[in-house]
Design a protein around this motif. Structure first.
Motif, PDB file in Angstrom:
ATOM      1  N   TYR A   1       1.967  -5.270  -4.261  1.00 29.10           N
ATOM      2  CA  TYR A   1       2.067  -3.871  -4.679  1.00 29.10           C
ATOM      3  C   TYR A   1       2.638  -3.028  -3.546  1.00 29.10           C
ATOM      4  O   TYR A   1       2.421  -3.313  -2.363  1.00 29.10           O
ATOM      5  CB  TYR A   1       0.688  -3.306  -5.064  1.00 29.10           C
ATOM      6  CG  TYR A   1       0.026  -4.030  -6.203  1.00 29.10           C
ATOM      7  CD1 TYR A   1       0.243  -3.631  -7.519  1.00 29.10           C
ATOM      8  CD2 TYR A   1      -0.806  -5.128  -5.969  1.00 29.10           C
ATOM      9  CE1 TYR A   1      -0.362  -4.298  -8.571  1.00 29.10           C
ATOM     10  CE2 TYR A   1      -1.407  -5.810  -7.013  1.00 29.10           C
ATOM     11  CZ  TYR A   1      -1.182  -5.396  -8.318  1.00 29.10           C
ATOM     12  OH  TYR A   1      -1.774  -6.070  -9.361  1.00 29.10           O
ATOM     13  N   ARG A   2       3.369  -1.980  -3.943  1.00 28.99           N
ATOM     14  CA  ARG A   2       3.784  -0.934  -3.003  1.00 28.99           C
ATOM     15  C   ARG A   2       2.865   0.270  -3.189  1.00 28.99           C
ATOM     16  O   ARG A   2       2.497   0.609  -4.312  1.00 28.99           O
ATOM     17  CB  ARG A   2       5.218  -0.464  -3.277  1.00 28.99           C
ATOM     18  CG  ARG A   2       6.300  -1.262  -2.631  1.00 28.99           C
ATOM     19  CD  ARG A   2       7.648  -0.565  -2.747  1.00 28.99           C
ATOM     20  NE  ARG A   2       8.056  -0.285  -4.113  1.00 28.99           N
ATOM     21  CZ  ARG A   2       8.222   0.933  -4.602  1.00 28.99           C
ATOM     22  NH1 ARG A   2       8.008   2.016  -3.854  1.00 28.99           N
ATOM     23  NH2 ARG A   2       8.611   1.110  -5.859  1.00 28.99           N
ATOM     24  N   PHE A   3       2.534   0.941  -2.079  1.00 30.40           N
ATOM     25  CA  PHE A   3       1.700   2.140  -2.116  1.00 30.40           C
ATOM     26  C   PHE A   3       2.323   3.235  -1.276  1.00 30.40           C
ATOM     27  O   PHE A   3       3.116   2.964  -0.374  1.00 30.40           O
ATOM     28  CB  PHE A   3       0.298   1.852  -1.527  1.00 30.40           C
ATOM     29  CG  PHE A   3      -0.490   0.824  -2.261  1.00 30.40           C
ATOM     30  CD1 PHE A   3      -1.348   1.198  -3.281  1.00 30.40           C
ATOM     31  CD2 PHE A   3      -0.386  -0.521  -1.935  1.00 30.40           C
ATOM     32  CE1 PHE A   3      -2.094   0.243  -3.955  1.00 30.40           C
ATOM     33  CE2 PHE A   3      -1.116  -1.484  -2.611  1.00 30.40           C
ATOM     34  CZ  PHE A   3      -1.974  -1.097  -3.617  1.00 30.40           C
TER      35      PHE A   3
ATOM     36  N   GLU B   1      -6.460  -4.178 -10.200  1.00 31.83           N
ATOM     37  CA  GLU B   1      -5.692  -2.956 -10.427  1.00 31.83           C
ATOM     38  C   GLU B   1      -6.614  -1.776 -10.767  1.00 31.83           C
ATOM     39  O   GLU B   1      -6.303  -0.631 -10.426  1.00 31.83           O
ATOM     40  CB  GLU B   1      -4.664  -3.172 -11.534  1.00 31.83           C
ATOM     41  CG  GLU B   1      -3.547  -4.126 -11.113  1.00 31.83           C
ATOM     42  CD  GLU B   1      -2.393  -4.159 -12.105  1.00 31.83           C
ATOM     43  OE1 GLU B   1      -2.557  -3.641 -13.233  1.00 31.83           O
ATOM     44  OE2 GLU B   1      -1.325  -4.696 -11.743  1.00 31.83           O
TER      45      GLU B   1
ATOM     46  N   TYR C   1      -4.043   6.602  -4.580  1.00 32.06           N
ATOM     47  CA  TYR C   1      -2.709   6.546  -3.989  1.00 32.06           C
ATOM     48  C   TYR C   1      -1.700   6.038  -5.021  1.00 32.06           C
ATOM     49  O   TYR C   1      -2.002   5.102  -5.770  1.00 32.06           O
ATOM     50  CB  TYR C   1      -2.694   5.614  -2.777  1.00 32.06           C
ATOM     51  CG  TYR C   1      -3.620   6.011  -1.648  1.00 32.06           C
ATOM     52  CD1 TYR C   1      -3.898   7.354  -1.397  1.00 32.06           C
ATOM     53  CD2 TYR C   1      -4.206   5.048  -0.825  1.00 32.06           C
ATOM     54  CE1 TYR C   1      -4.751   7.713  -0.360  1.00 32.06           C
ATOM     55  CE2 TYR C   1      -5.044   5.407   0.217  1.00 32.06           C
ATOM     56  CZ  TYR C   1      -5.324   6.745   0.443  1.00 32.06           C
ATOM     57  OH  TYR C   1      -6.158   7.104   1.467  1.00 32.06           O
TER      58      TYR C   1
ATOM     59  N   THR D   1      -8.177   4.258  -5.622  1.00 32.08           N
ATOM     60  CA  THR D   1      -7.844   4.813  -4.309  1.00 32.08           C
ATOM     61  C   THR D   1      -7.189   6.185  -4.439  1.00 32.08           C
ATOM     62  O   THR D   1      -7.209   6.975  -3.501  1.00 32.08           O
ATOM     63  CB  THR D   1      -6.883   3.887  -3.551  1.00 32.08           C
ATOM     64  OG1 THR D   1      -5.616   3.836  -4.230  1.00 32.08           O
ATOM     65  CG2 THR D   1      -7.463   2.487  -3.433  1.00 32.08           C
TER      66      THR D   1
ATOM     67  N   MET E   1       1.003   3.829  -6.786  1.00 36.82           N
ATOM     68  CA  MET E   1       1.070   2.368  -6.670  1.00 36.82           C
ATOM     69  C   MET E   1       2.126   1.823  -7.632  1.00 36.82           C
ATOM     70  O   MET E   1       2.270   2.303  -8.750  1.00 36.82           O
ATOM     71  CB  MET E   1      -0.306   1.788  -7.005  1.00 36.82           C
ATOM     72  CG  MET E   1      -0.383   0.268  -7.075  1.00 36.82           C
ATOM     73  SD  MET E   1      -2.060  -0.264  -7.563  1.00 36.82           S
ATOM     74  CE  MET E   1      -2.013   0.066  -9.333  1.00 36.82           C
ATOM     75  N   TRP E   2       2.871   0.799  -7.161  1.00 29.77           N
ATOM     76  CA  TRP E   2       3.872   0.144  -7.993  1.00 29.77           C
ATOM     77  C   TRP E   2       3.738  -1.373  -7.849  1.00 29.77           C
ATOM     78  O   TRP E   2       3.724  -1.888  -6.721  1.00 29.77           O
ATOM     79  CB  TRP E   2       5.289   0.533  -7.564  1.00 29.77           C
ATOM     80  CG  TRP E   2       5.595   1.986  -7.729  1.00 29.77           C
ATOM     81  CD1 TRP E   2       6.209   2.584  -8.782  1.00 29.77           C
ATOM     82  CD2 TRP E   2       5.294   3.039  -6.795  1.00 29.77           C
ATOM     83  NE1 TRP E   2       6.313   3.939  -8.570  1.00 29.77           N
ATOM     84  CE2 TRP E   2       5.765   4.244  -7.365  1.00 29.77           C
ATOM     85  CE3 TRP E   2       4.682   3.073  -5.538  1.00 29.77           C
ATOM     86  CZ2 TRP E   2       5.634   5.464  -6.720  1.00 29.77           C
ATOM     87  CZ3 TRP E   2       4.560   4.295  -4.900  1.00 29.77           C
ATOM     88  CH2 TRP E   2       5.025   5.471  -5.487  1.00 29.77           C
TER      89      TRP E   2
ATOM     90  N   LEU F   1      -7.702  -0.684  -7.377  1.00 34.78           N
ATOM     91  CA  LEU F   1      -6.597  -0.061  -6.641  1.00 34.78           C
ATOM     92  C   LEU F   1      -6.304   1.338  -7.161  1.00 34.78           C
ATOM     93  O   LEU F   1      -6.002   2.261  -6.391  1.00 34.78           O
ATOM     94  CB  LEU F   1      -5.335  -0.919  -6.734  1.00 34.78           C
ATOM     95  CG  LEU F   1      -5.377  -2.276  -6.023  1.00 34.78           C
ATOM     96  CD1 LEU F   1      -4.094  -3.054  -6.283  1.00 34.78           C
ATOM     97  CD2 LEU F   1      -5.596  -2.090  -4.525  1.00 34.78           C
ATOM     98  N   SER F   2      -6.391   1.532  -8.466  1.00 36.78           N
ATOM     99  CA  SER F   2      -6.144   2.860  -9.035  1.00 36.78           C
ATOM    100  C   SER F   2      -7.196   3.857  -8.568  1.00 36.78           C
ATOM    101  O   SER F   2      -6.952   5.059  -8.512  1.00 36.78           O
ATOM    102  CB  SER F   2      -6.111   2.796 -10.560  1.00 36.78           C
ATOM    103  OG  SER F   2      -7.376   2.410 -11.079  1.00 36.78           O
TER     104      SER F   2
END
Length: 507
Positions: free
Chosen positions: A428-430, A482, A490, A488, A492-493, A485-486
């Motif tokens: 992932y990119r952040f 995910e 931030y 956070t 995200m991709w 991660l969501s």
């Protein structure tokens, strides 16, 4: 809101009190650039203001009009840079106290510049919107006068003096004026003046592709807030266009252009070559728009003026801008080539490059049938990129053009070589805010079962840091990851299926 009376606004621009602080900046022909593009390009040099930005005009006009009782209460504003310096300078000049709310991510050089002008600063939030909300609350509780960066008539009138000067300085009425656009104060002011005094001059608003507040609002027919804004051109990166400026723009803006970050970087280089001045990304935004318009054949015939809006660039961003400038102009290409992992194949590949200049070369042996090479190459223009692919194909070499791939340009070119193991991995990119504790906050959101298998971060001098992160994830657990991660907060991709990852990083 009813339509703003443009004749009244033009009269306010005529009467604007800005020259106690602002300079009458020149409108200069750029001969070399004009010759290259086949059309006269004129640069309105607002980077030459004492605070290196046009924002001094709106702040000066707004604060000059305050009553004695308002000045006694002081002024408050929110800004990450240019508006802050304008308000600080104007407040000092007119003898009133100023408090500027700035995001925590604001570079110290900008904070220091504001404080050097006598203003106090308060760092709060990760972005302009959070700082602005705090400034508005402070104004409501303290009685201080809030000075909006773009959505007030007196601020817009101050910025409109840029348009008045353009008409006074040009040898002929320009065919079009290309204006860098964020919240809309500058394009509204220039547009209102031209609507009154040069109605045939086209007003073209130029926005960064990742911050199209005006473009999205025009499409929706009303002001809309963006869920996410790319902060690269931080001088124009706002989530919400102004209500007042939108009403003006609907009447005066004739066209809209979105430009990529690479196009902006290429325009920064063009400004430097024309003036020997390094401007901020937003300062070159309008020039990127006119170049795009001319190359696509959409620019009107005649003299074209672009606003060079500011030069408050962080020194540590310059390297990144230089790095990306040639991608934006088509003068550099980044690509992955697939060649057989066998003796002689590497020599054959180098021969296929011909006499083109190589800017970078990344290769590492892997025990596979095919090898992947990451190459940066000097090219003449976009057509030459296509010729590279054709030349390689004639040698049975497969090429994937990565010139527009963010993962490749931001991360991979700095970390080619290491490959993961055979465990299941996702990528992932952040975007992280550039403030202490952001990474810790990110990691604390995740529980211990997610093993980080890859991590790359490189500072670009912007308010946001770009991070590439890989995780070992047992099958069936991606959805759970995910979800965490969501949490956070931030942006995200997912990048697991990006061909760059497949070529160079996957185990």
């Amino acid at each position: 809101m009813s339509k703003v009376n443009l004749n009244d606004l033009a009269a306010r621009i005529e009467a604007a009190d800005v020259y106690g602080l602002a300079k009458r900046t020149p409108t200069q022909l750029a001969p070399k650039l004009s010759a290259e593009l086949g059309q006269n390009i004129w640069l309105k040099r607002e980077d030459l203001q004492d605070v290196f930005s046009f924002k001094i005009r709106g702040a000066a006009n707004r604060i000059s009009g305050l009553s004695d009782s308002e000045r006694a209460r002081g002024v408050v504003a929110a800004s990450a840079g240019n508006h802050a310096q304008g308000v600080a300078a104007a407040a000092q000049y007119y003898g009133t106290d100023a408090l500027i709310f700035m995001p925590v991510t604001t570079p110290p050089i900008k904070v220091d510049a504001v404080e050097a002008m006598g203003a106090k600063t308060q760092l709060i939030g990760d972005n302009y919107d959070e700082a602005c909300a705090a400034a508005i609350d402070h104004a409501a509780n303290s009685g201080a006068v809030f000075i909006h960066p773009f959505d007030e008539i007196d601020v817009i009138a101050g910025q409109g003096t840029v348009g008045r000067e353009i008409l006074e300085q040009m040898p002929r009425t320009p065919a079009a004026i290309y204006v860098c656009t964020g919240g809309g104060g500058l394009v509204s002011g220039i547009g209102a003046w031209m609507h009154k005094h040069a109605p045939k001059t086209k007003i073209i608003a130029v926005e960064a592709a990742g911050a199209q507040t005006l473009g999205q609002s025009l499409q929706a027919g009303k002001v809309v807030s963006l869920n996410r804004v790319d902060g690269f051109a931080d001088g124009t990166a706002v989530r919400t266009f102004g209500e007042t400026t939108f009403e003006i723009c609907k009447q005066v803006v004739d066209g809209h252009i979105a430009v990529s970050n690479d196009e902006i970087c290429a325009a920064v280089k063009d400004v430097f070559e024309a003036t020997r001045t390094v401007v901020e990304p937003a300062g070159a935004q309008a020039l990127a728009g006119v170049i795009q318009h001319i190359k696509s054949g959409e620019a009107p015939e005649g003299d074209l003026v672009v606003t060079i809006s500011g030069a408050n660039v962080n020194f540590d961003r310059i390297g990144h801008v230089v790095d990306r400038a040639e991608f934006g102009s088509g003068e550099e290409m980044l690509f992955a080539a697939t060649i057989p992992e066998q003796a002689g194949a590497f020599l054959n590949f180098v021969r296929a490059l011909g006499h083109r200049a190589v800017t970078e070369f990344n290769y590492r042996y892997a025990p596979r049938k095919d090898a992947h090479v990451l190459v940066g190459l000097k090219t003449r223009d976009m057509e030459d990129r296509e010729q590279v692919i054709t030349d390689m194909a004639e040698q049975s070499i497969t090429v994937t053009d990565l010139s527009h791939d963010r993962l490749a340009k931001r991360h991979l070119r700095h970390m080619v070589g290491g490959r993961g193991d055979d465990k299941a991995e996702v990528l992932y990119r952040f975007e992280f805010p550039e403030r202490p504790g952001a990474l810790t906050q990110f990691l604390e959101t995740l529980d211990a079962r997610w093993n980080i298998s890859l991590f790359h971060y490189r500072n670009h001098g912007a308010a946001e840091g770009h991070v590439l992160c890989g995780f070992h994830v047992p099958k069936g657990d991606v959805e759970d990851l995910e979800t965490q991660l969501s949490g956070t907060g931030y942006p995200m991709w997912p990048e697991t299926h990006n061909p760059v990852y497949e070529f160079f990083l996957r185990g």
